[in-house]
Design a protein around this motif. Structure first.
Motif, PDB file in Angstrom:
ATOM      1  N   ALA A 281     -15.992  -9.311 -10.201  1.00 61.74           N
ATOM      2  CA  ALA A 281     -14.776  -9.179 -11.016  1.00 61.74           C
ATOM      3  C   ALA A 281     -14.464  -7.708 -11.268  1.00 61.74           C
ATOM      4  N   VAL A 282     -15.514  -6.934 -11.587  1.00 59.26           N
ATOM      5  CA  VAL A 282     -15.304  -5.503 -11.848  1.00 59.26           C
ATOM      6  C   VAL A 282     -14.773  -4.818 -10.589  1.00 59.26           C
ATOM      7  N   ALA A 283     -15.407  -5.126  -9.453  1.00 67.75           N
ATOM      8  CA  ALA A 283     -15.000  -4.478  -8.202  1.00 67.75           C
ATOM      9  C   ALA A 283     -13.549  -4.811  -7.858  1.00 67.75           C
ATOM     10  N   VAL A 284     -13.176  -6.078  -8.020  1.00 65.56           N
ATOM     11  CA  VAL A 284     -11.811  -6.493  -7.665  1.00 65.56           C
ATOM     12  C   VAL A 284     -10.786  -5.809  -8.570  1.00 65.56           C
ATOM     13  N   SER A 285     -11.058  -5.805  -9.889  1.00 60.25           N
ATOM     14  CA  SER A 285     -10.066  -5.206 -10.785  1.00 60.25           C
ATOM     15  C   SER A 285     -10.004  -3.688 -10.593  1.00 60.25           C
ATOM     16  N   PHE A 286     -11.161  -3.075 -10.339  1.00 58.86           N
ATOM     17  CA  PHE A 286     -11.176  -1.628 -10.119  1.00 58.86           C
ATOM     18  C   PHE A 286     -10.347  -1.273  -8.874  1.00 58.86           C
ATOM     19  N   LEU A 287     -10.610  -2.017  -7.814  1.00 57.21           N
ATOM     20  CA  LEU A 287      -9.869  -1.734  -6.576  1.00 57.21           C
ATOM     21  C   LEU A 287      -8.378  -2.030  -6.734  1.00 57.21           C
ATOM     22  N   GLY A 288      -8.087  -3.104  -7.495  1.00 59.59           N
ATOM     23  CA  GLY A 288      -6.672  -3.440  -7.755  1.00 59.59           C
ATOM     24  C   GLY A 288      -5.970  -2.277  -8.444  1.00 59.59           C
ATOM     25  N   GLY A 289      -6.641  -1.686  -9.444  1.00 60.73           N
ATOM     26  CA  GLY A 289      -6.069  -0.556 -10.189  1.00 60.73           C
ATOM     27  C   GLY A 289      -5.826   0.634  -9.278  1.00 60.73           C
ATOM     28  N   ILE A 290      -6.835   0.923  -8.464  1.00 59.90           N
ATOM     29  CA  ILE A 290      -6.726   2.063  -7.540  1.00 59.90           C
ATOM     30  C   ILE A 290      -5.556   1.851  -6.579  1.00 59.90           C
ATOM     31  N   GLN A 291      -5.436   0.617  -6.092  1.00 60.23           N
ATOM     32  CA  GLN A 291      -4.360   0.346  -5.132  1.00 60.23           C
ATOM     33  C   GLN A 291      -2.983   0.495  -5.775  1.00 60.23           C
ATOM     34  N   LEU A 292      -2.869  -0.023  -6.993  1.00 58.90           N
ATOM     35  CA  LEU A 292      -1.576   0.098  -7.686  1.00 58.90           C
ATOM     36  C   LEU A 292      -1.212   1.561  -7.911  1.00 58.90           C
ATOM     37  N   LEU A 293      -2.210   2.344  -8.314  1.00 61.30           N
ATOM     38  CA  LEU A 293      -1.974   3.760  -8.574  1.00 61.30           C
ATOM     39  C   LEU A 293      -1.525   4.473  -7.304  1.00 61.30           C
ATOM     40  N   SER A 294      -2.234   4.210  -6.213  1.00 60.91           N
ATOM     41  CA  SER A 294      -1.882   4.909  -4.979  1.00 60.91           C
ATOM     42  C   SER A 294      -0.527   4.452  -4.458  1.00 60.91           C
ATOM     43  N   ILE A 295      -0.219   3.156  -4.654  1.00 60.01           N
ATOM     44  CA  ILE A 295       1.094   2.677  -4.201  1.00 60.01           C
ATOM     45  C   ILE A 295       2.200   3.308  -5.042  1.00 60.01           C
ATOM     46  N   SER A 296       1.940   3.479  -6.357  1.00 63.11           N
ATOM     47  CA  SER A 296       2.986   4.061  -7.202  1.00 63.11           C
ATOM     48  C   SER A 296       3.223   5.528  -6.826  1.00 63.11           C
ATOM     49  N   ILE A 297       2.159   6.209  -6.400  1.00 67.92           N
ATOM     50  CA  ILE A 297       2.352   7.602  -5.958  1.00 67.92           C
ATOM     51  C   ILE A 297       3.166   7.625  -4.659  1.00 67.92           C
ATOM     52  N   LEU A 298       2.833   6.687  -3.769  1.00 67.75           N
ATOM     53  CA  LEU A 298       3.645   6.548  -2.552  1.00 67.75           C
ATOM     54  C   LEU A 298       5.112   6.325  -2.928  1.00 67.75           C
ATOM     55  N   GLY A 299       5.301   5.454  -3.944  1.00 69.10           N
ATOM     56  CA  GLY A 299       6.644   5.124  -4.413  1.00 69.10           C
ATOM     57  C   GLY A 299       7.401   6.358  -4.873  1.00 69.10           C
ATOM     58  N   GLU A 300       6.689   7.281  -5.570  1.00 72.06           N
ATOM     59  CA  GLU A 300       7.325   8.522  -6.035  1.00 72.06           C
ATOM     60  C   GLU A 300       7.907   9.300  -4.863  1.00 72.06           C
ATOM     61  N   TYR A 301       7.114   9.407  -3.810  1.00 75.04           N
ATOM     62  CA  TYR A 301       7.583  10.160  -2.641  1.00 75.04           C
ATOM     63  C   TYR A 301       8.713   9.413  -1.935  1.00 75.04           C
ATOM     64  N   VAL A 302       8.594   8.091  -1.849  1.00 79.54           N
ATOM     65  CA  VAL A 302       9.658   7.309  -1.210  1.00 79.54           C
ATOM     66  C   VAL A 302      10.959   7.485  -2.001  1.00 79.54           C
ATOM     67  N   ALA A 303      10.840   7.519  -3.336  1.00 75.29           N
ATOM     68  CA  ALA A 303      12.033   7.704  -4.173  1.00 75.29           C
ATOM     69  C   ALA A 303      12.688   9.055  -3.879  1.00 75.29           C
ATOM     70  N   ARG A 304      11.860  10.094  -3.688  1.00 73.01           N
ATOM     71  CA  ARG A 304      12.412  11.425  -3.361  1.00 73.01           C
ATOM     72  C   ARG A 304      13.108  11.373  -2.005  1.00 73.01           C
ATOM     73  N   ILE A 305      12.470  10.699  -1.040  1.00 72.14           N
ATOM     74  CA  ILE A 305      13.080  10.607   0.301  1.00 72.14           C
ATOM     75  C   ILE A 305      14.420   9.884   0.189  1.00 72.14           C
ATOM     76  N   PHE A 306      14.428   8.819  -0.613  1.00 74.98           N
ATOM     77  CA  PHE A 306      15.646   8.022  -0.830  1.00 74.98           C
ATOM     78  C   PHE A 306      16.765   8.916  -1.372  1.00 74.98           C
ATOM     79  N   THR A 307      16.411   9.751  -2.376  1.00 77.57           N
ATOM     80  CA  THR A 307      17.403  10.663  -2.966  1.00 77.57           C
ATOM     81  C   THR A 307      17.939  11.626  -1.913  1.00 77.57           C
TER      82      THR A 307
END
Ligand code: UDP
Ligand code: MG
Length: 330
Positions: A281-307
């Motif tokens: 459970a710890v491993a899954v939630s930890f990895l889930g958090g990491i993935q969300l964080l990295s995807i949101s950072i990707l999202g920031e750059y995609v938003a800049r590209i979009f602009t």
């Protein structure tokens, strides 16, 4: 425009009096803008016979534009009214685009940057520097939280970015026409001016000065605006937040592999057992958090590209005053 300047290493030669355009971004500054314009014009008139002031009204709702028109009688003051509040970076870009002076000085409308520093800017320009920026000697006028976050941001940015951005320098600076033209040539929409000034390069020097208190009104930069600006700065000048996840991903994968070997070895030696749910459970939630964080950072750059891809202008001018009269600097 006939100035010939010495190099920074040579002694000062001719005292060239350049034509100066002052760019003043103003958002809801009606209270003090008349006094500011009068003070600034009096100061510039003592420096050169050829100057003009461009006030960029960044979508003010308090009649700043009317005040500027009222104050401009007989003075070489022009007004650019943007159609809404586009933010200080866009207002500065609008002022730079409309500027005609041999040198351009950017200054805030709230008296926090003393006029006499402009004299030293000019002296340094006469010595051959293309960009002369004001360096705050202290940030004591900022609230402690802003001071702390600002320091942390610039430390992070200097680690992540190849462009050197001095932490205590702001928009208050003098730029030679060559620098202004280089800045005008940059096509990007996400504009972090403090980074762009340094990106264009040219011979630069700093002039330390004491940042004053705001004479009227309050700061227009609340936490969310500053956060927005910081994200623009970080994503425009560094790919480090993206690359970070390669390292994080590799480390986590390596740890997972080691753990897998450990489990296999234990199963072979001691047989299979059911416990281990908590670890899972710890491993899954930890990895889930990491993935969300990295995807949101990707999202920031995609938003800049979009602009950038949309290609909308940085600002829209609704009205211009004083641009057709002969008071332009020659
Ligand atoms: N400003 C602007 N548009 C904005 C916010 C600020 O043109 O959206 C102008 C503001 O009127 C002032 C300058 O930018 O002339 C600096 O703003 P402020 O004094 O609020 O910033 P601080 O000194 O707190 O960094
Ligand atoms: Mg201010």
């Amino acid at each position: 425009m006939t100035s010939v300047r010495s190099t920074p290493t040579a002694a000062a030669t001719a005292t060239v009096r350049p034509s100066i355009t002052c760019v003043v971004p103003a958002f809801n500054e009606a209270e003090g803008i008349t006094g500011f314009i009068n003070g600034l014009c009096a100061h510039l008139a003592a420096l050169t016979e050829h100057y003009d002031v461009i006030v960029v009204d960044d979508g003010s709702r308090d009649g700043t534009g009317f005040e500027v028109i009222g104050a401009s009688g007989g003075l070489p003051v022009r007004l650019l009214s943007l159609s809404r509040n586009f933010g200080k970076e866009a207002a500065i870009s609008a002022g730079l685009d409309a500027s005609t002076g041999e040198v351009v000085v950017i200054i805030d409308a709230d008296f926090q940057q003393p006029f006499h520093v402009i004299d030293e800017f000019i002296r340094q320009w006469q010595q051959g520097y293309d960009m002369v920026y004001g360096l705050r000697t202290s940030r004591s006028t900022d609230p402690p939280v802003r001071r702390f976050l600002s320091r942390a941001f610039y430390r992070l940015l200097s680690r992540c970015s190849s462009v050197e951005i001095p932490p205590d320098a702001g928009d208050f600076r003098l730029m030679d026409r060559r620098v202004v033209d280089a800045l005008k040539g940059l096509p990007e929409r996400s504009r972090f001016m403090k980074g762009l000034y340094n990106w264009v390069g040219f011979r630069s020097t700093a002039v330390p000065f004491v940042y004053g208190d705001r004479k009227q009104g309050t700061t227009k930069f609340n936490f969310s605006r500053l956060f927005d600006l910081a994200m623009t700065g970080l994503t425009s000048f560094s790919a480090f937040p993206l690359r970070l996840w390669v390292g994080v991903g590799a480390t986590i994968s390596a740890c997972s592999m080691l753990y897998a070997f450990f489990i296999i070895a234990r199963t072979l030696l001691r047989g299979a057992d059911v416990p281990g749910w908590a670890t899972l459970a710890v491993a899954v939630s930890f990895l889930g958090g990491i993935q969300l964080l990295s995807i949101s950072i990707l999202g920031e750059y995609v938003a800049r590209i979009f602009t950038e891809v949309k290609g909308r202008p940085n600002y829209v001018v609704a009205e211009r005053h004083g641009f057709n009269d002969p008071k332009r600097p020659s």
